[in-house]
Design an enzyme around this catalytic site. Structure first.
Site, PDB file in Angstrom:
ATOM      1  N   ASN A  68       0.801  -1.223   0.000  1.00  0.00           N
ATOM      2  CA  ASN A  68       0.000   0.000   0.000  1.00  0.00           C
ATOM      3  C   ASN A  68       0.836   1.276   0.000  1.00  0.00           C
ATOM      4  O   ASN A  68       0.316   2.364  -0.289  1.00  0.00           O
ATOM      5  CB  ASN A  68      -0.964   0.010   1.192  1.00  0.00           C
ATOM      6  N   HIS A  69       2.138   1.186   0.301  1.00  0.00           N
ATOM      7  CA  HIS A  69       3.011   2.361   0.239  1.00  0.00           C
ATOM      8  C   HIS A  69       3.841   2.395  -1.046  1.00  0.00           C
ATOM      9  O   HIS A  69       4.783   3.179  -1.158  1.00  0.00           O
ATOM     10  CB  HIS A  69       3.953   2.389   1.445  1.00  0.00           C
TER      11      HIS A  69
END
Length: 256
Positions: A68-69
């Site tokens: 997600n990053h």
């Protein structure tokens, strides 16, 4: 029989440095053929940059997975053009950089690495269960390993059972805490709910304890930074038959 090493989320410069120090020895000691490293938190502060990705490759990573990053550092989006890095495959198609699948050519055999992200308590991406069905149809190797970057243990467990007999291994990432449920599902698929992390052990998932506690106490914004102190490295080692894509053994490792 071949041996694959999967390393959990590398956190910040401290995690990169510790991986650089330890990975070569681990690979020699265990006779590792392929190394996959989750690098979505490898940049100092958050995300992944060209510099942190280069550190992971120099340390010995063959493939870098993310989560997600992945796109947190806009100045480094061009790294997703590299063949050694993958991003979650269930980001919406069209306009998203990079690929969710990479195939590693090992000469006599090949290995496909798929990155997926869960949707429970996470970003509302495409359904990972539907996406993996489509991805598997297009692969011509029996050796398929999946990094499932997800928050909920139930979603990770469900994915492991859904892919039993269809892929060689499913490794959960994201929560940074190594679980003790490694197993071979259906006599075929290596599975663990979360591989763990690489970085400062006395921390809150790799970051300073104080600000994290303050955030939970007062619900006010805080600035996170990578913790200091002794690091540890969490991973799993899988023995698999490269002709059949079938796993025979999975072991957890923790190096302090």
């Amino acid at each position: 029989m071949k041996r694959l090493l999967f390393i959990g989320d590398v956190v910040g410069r401290a995690g990169c440095d510790f991986l650089t120090e330890k990975l070569g020895g681990i690979k020699r000691q265990h006779g590792i053929d392929i190394t996959i490293v989750n690098g979505e938190n490898s940049a100092q502060g958050n995300g992944i940059t060209r510099a942190s990705a280069d550190m992971l490759v120099r340390a010995g990573a063959d493939i870098i997975t993310t989560g997600n990053h992945a796109f947190r550092r806009k100045e480094s989006l061009d790294i997703f053009d590299e063949e050694y890095i993958v991003r979650p495959a269930n980001y919406p198609e069209g306009g998203c950089v990079g690929s969710g699948v990479r195939v590693l050519d090992m000469g006599a055999f090949s290995v496909a690495v798929i990155n997926l992200m869960g949707t429970v308590y996470m970003d509302p991406l495409d359904n990972p269960f539907t996406k993996i069905d489509r991805l598997l149809e297009g692969l011509d190797t029996p050796n398929v390993f999946v990094d499932f970057h997800a928050e909920a243990t139930s979603e990770k467990k469900a994915m492991g059972h859904y892919l039993t007999g269809r892929v060689t291994g499913v490794f959960g990432t994201h929560t940074h805490v190594q679980t003790a449920d490694e197993c071979i599902l259906g006599g075929h698929t290596a599975y663990i709910t979360d591989v763990g992390m690489v970085g400062p052990e006395l921390s809150c998932l790799g970051v300073d304890i104080g600000p994290t506690v303050e955030m939970f106490r007062f619900r006010m914004p805080v600035k996170f930074s990578t913790a200091e102190g002794a690091c540890f490295l969490c991973g799993t080692i899988v023995d698999f038959d490269e002709k059949k894509g079938k796993s025979h053994k999975i072991d957890r490792i923790i190096i302090r």
